[in-house]
Design a protein around this motif. Sequence first.
Motif, short mmCIF file in Angstrom:
data_model
loop_
_atom_site.label_atom_id
_atom_site.label_comp_id
_atom_site.label_asym_id
_atom_site.label_seq_id
_atom_site.Cartn_x
_atom_site.Cartn_y
_atom_site.Cartn_z
N LYS A 101 0.93 -1.26 0.14
CA LYS A 101 -0.03 0.05 0.04
C LYS A 101 1.09 1.39 -0.10
N PHE A 103 -1.66 1.05 -3.42
CA PHE A 103 -1.46 0.26 -4.60
C PHE A 103 -2.53 0.87 -5.65
N ALA A 104 -1.89 0.57 -6.88
CA ALA A 104 -2.68 0.85 -7.94
C ALA A 104 -3.89 -0.39 -8.36
N ALA A 106 -5.38 -1.39 -10.65
CA ALA A 106 -5.24 -2.18 -11.97
C ALA A 106 -4.27 -3.34 -11.56
N GLU A 107 -3.33 -2.80 -11.06
CA GLU A 107 -2.13 -3.99 -10.68
C GLU A 107 -2.93 -5.06 -9.73
#
Length: 236
Positions: A101, A103-104, A106-107
């Motif tokens: 964290k 975090f994205a 999408a990832e």
Amino acid sequence: MRILVVEDDPRTADMLRRGLAEDGHLVDLTSDGEEALWRATEIDYDVVVLDLMLPGADGLDLCRRLRAAGLWAAILILSARHGVEDRVNGLDAGADDFVPKPFAFAELTARLRAIARRGTRERPSVLTAGDLALDPAGRRAWRGDVELALSAKEFALLELLMRRTDIVLTRAAIREQLWDFASEANSNVVDQYVAALRRKVDRPFGVRQLDTVRGVGYRLRAVPVPAEADVLEPTE
């Protein structure tokens, strides 16, 4: 996938619930380590998303306890503690992946897709029952050469039934697998979705494969029969 999110921050938990649900996943939330252990051993989750910093609980210890309890669903740690030692300790405790964290999203979803491809059990890449086929990873289904247009919930219901062909599933069992604990699904929601699924996978093709077992629930035959075949009766 059915995902258990163990996260104590309400904003992060709500963002995960909404985002993962929009991706077609079924999400349960808890911020309590003991409740997480109970749910994970009672429900067949595909992934547990686990925060390490839980109130009154140590995430690493919870990860070890989940593995000790025989849980072999994938565990993805999501934590602000993301030094090298933290990541190594998490993976050594039994986690399959570690996302720091902040975090994205999408990832995170890409990592969940990678976990799904690896799988926790040996499962066929494409499920088949007669001329009915379903690709869980590609989220596509066919009757013969005809691709079926299914909603996310219809697809999940068909996958559940195809993984248990010729086995009668009660309405309660289906509801438990396909609706989360926070859902206000009414008593006949399973019947409604089965009827909708039958209109797409059986009736247009003149076959009967999704049976009603009166007073019990539903089953998917391994092989379809002509549409005029009798409904399966429960056995004593």
